[in-house]
Design an enzyme around this catalytic site. Structure first.
Site, short mmCIF file in Angstrom:
data_model
loop_
_atom_site.label_atom_id
_atom_site.label_comp_id
_atom_site.label_asym_id
_atom_site.label_seq_id
_atom_site.Cartn_x
_atom_site.Cartn_y
_atom_site.Cartn_z
CG ASP A 297 -2.12 -0.94 1.05
OD1 ASP A 297 -2.85 -0.77 0.05
OD2 ASP A 297 -2.32 -1.83 1.91
CD GLU B 119 -4.95 11.42 2.42
OE1 GLU B 119 -5.66 10.47 2.11
OE2 GLU B 119 -5.32 12.59 2.32
CG ASP B 120 -3.47 6.42 4.54
OD1 ASP B 120 -4.33 7.25 4.90
OD2 ASP B 120 -3.66 5.58 3.65
NE ARG C 196 -0.88 1.78 4.08
CZ ARG C 196 -1.47 2.86 3.64
NH1 ARG C 196 -2.77 3.02 3.78
NH2 ARG C 196 -0.77 3.81 3.05
NE ARG D 233 -6.85 0.23 8.09
CZ ARG D 233 -6.45 0.31 6.82
NH1 ARG D 233 -5.72 1.31 6.42
NH2 ARG D 233 -6.78 -0.65 5.98
CG HIS E 160 -8.83 6.43 5.66
ND1 HIS E 160 -8.11 5.97 4.59
CD2 HIS E 160 -8.19 5.97 6.77
CE1 HIS E 160 -7.07 5.27 5.02
NE2 HIS E 160 -7.09 5.25 6.34
CB CYS F 56 -4.95 7.85 -0.96
SG CYS F 56 -6.69 7.70 -0.68
C1 CIR Z 1 -5.48 0.59 2.95
O1 CIR Z 1 -6.43 -0.14 3.23
O2 CIR Z 1 -4.77 1.08 3.81
C2 CIR Z 1 -5.19 0.83 1.49
N1 CIR Z 1 -5.52 -0.32 0.73
C3 CIR Z 1 -5.92 2.04 0.98
C4 CIR Z 1 -5.51 3.31 1.64
C5 CIR Z 1 -6.18 4.51 1.07
N2 CIR Z 1 -5.70 5.70 1.70
C6 CIR Z 1 -6.44 6.76 1.96
O3 CIR Z 1 -7.66 6.74 1.76
N3 CIR Z 1 -5.86 7.79 2.54
#
Ligand code: CIR
Length: 258
Positions: A59, A64-65, A84, A129, A159, A252
């Protein structure tokens, strides 16, 4: 404005999934759509920087995360999905040259996708999360820099920013099935129109990325795009369907550093 990206990992087929069934992801197509995204942000005036590729972190394209960048400081997150957590090391190494760093510490978890900044306000989604301890740490760090941090419940999606984004300082795009619009009502003029609901046929369409006066939005959501345009806003619609299969949207895949 500097925009930070990372290439799509070949292992993206093993991405985390919470609300979608696993579908084959075409790496070539995902990479081409990602490139289009990067070049769109470049054309809109962003300088482009890439984090090192992380081929073994499925991922890692969803940068962004991994951080919340504010004017005065940056917060390196501790992503809620264990798979992650290793993504943040390279983000921290890059951002150290731009901002004083703070880190979310265990047992706290926080995903950048749960933090929506509007001026000096940070809305933060309470999701699987981003836990209470993580949100408390965000409040301590951002609060002491003068931000008003507002936790709120989100249901039915990954999210906060899957459910709502800000098109302008006082106009939100949201899916009312996933987040209560009342959280975003202006205190002094609650009757004024302050949100656009996504078209009911396009539940994932609330994720939009404003760059200056332009709203970057996924072209897979034409009905919601019409709603945005009917408010006089300019939309740049780009193909984003392949990474959407990994539950990623247009916010993201970048970290913006102003
Ligand atoms: C996840 O589940 O963490 C990733 N497959 C998708 C993350 C998407 N990120 C976001 O919306 N900020």
């Amino acid at each position: 404005m500097l925009a930070l990206f990372r290439d799509v990992s070949p292992s993206i087929v093993h991405c985390e999934l919470s609300h979608l069934a696993r579908e084959p992801i075409d790496l070539k197509r995902a990479t081409a759509q990602h490139l289009r995204y990067v070049s769109t942000l470049h054309a809109l005036g962003c300088d482009i920087e890439y984090l090192p590729a992380e081929p073994d972190l499925p991922d890692a394209v969803f940068v962004e995360d991994t951080a919340v960048v504010l004017d005065e400081l940056a917060i390196i997150t501790r992503p809620g999905a264990e798979s992650r957590r290793a993504e943040t090391a390279t983000t921290a190494a890059f951002l150290a040259a731009h901002r004083p760093l703070h880190h979310i510490e265990a047992p706290g978890t926080l995903d950048g996708g749960d933090v929506l900044r509007v001026g000096r306000t940070l809305f933060v989604g309470q999701t699987p999360r981003s836990n209470e301890a993580g949100i408390r740490q965000l409040i301590a760090v951002a609060g002491s820099a003068g931000y008003d941090v507002r936790p709120l419940p989100v249901t039915g999606c990954l999210h906060l920013k899957s459910a709502v984004t800000a098109l302008t300082m006082d106009l939100f795009l949201l899916n009312p099935a996933w987040v209560d619009p009342a959280w975003f009502a202006p205190p002094n003029a609650p009757s004024r129109k302050f949100f656009i609901p996504v078209d009911p046929a396009e539940p994932f369409a609330a994720n939009a990325l404003p760059i200056g006066p332009t709203i970057v939005h996924a072209e897979e959501f034409p009905r919601t795009r019409e709603r945005i345009e009917s408010h006089g806003l300019m939309v740049e619609a780009i193909p984003a369907g392949e990474l959407a299969k990994a539950e990623g949207g247009v916010t993201c895949c970048s970290i913006l550093i102003v």
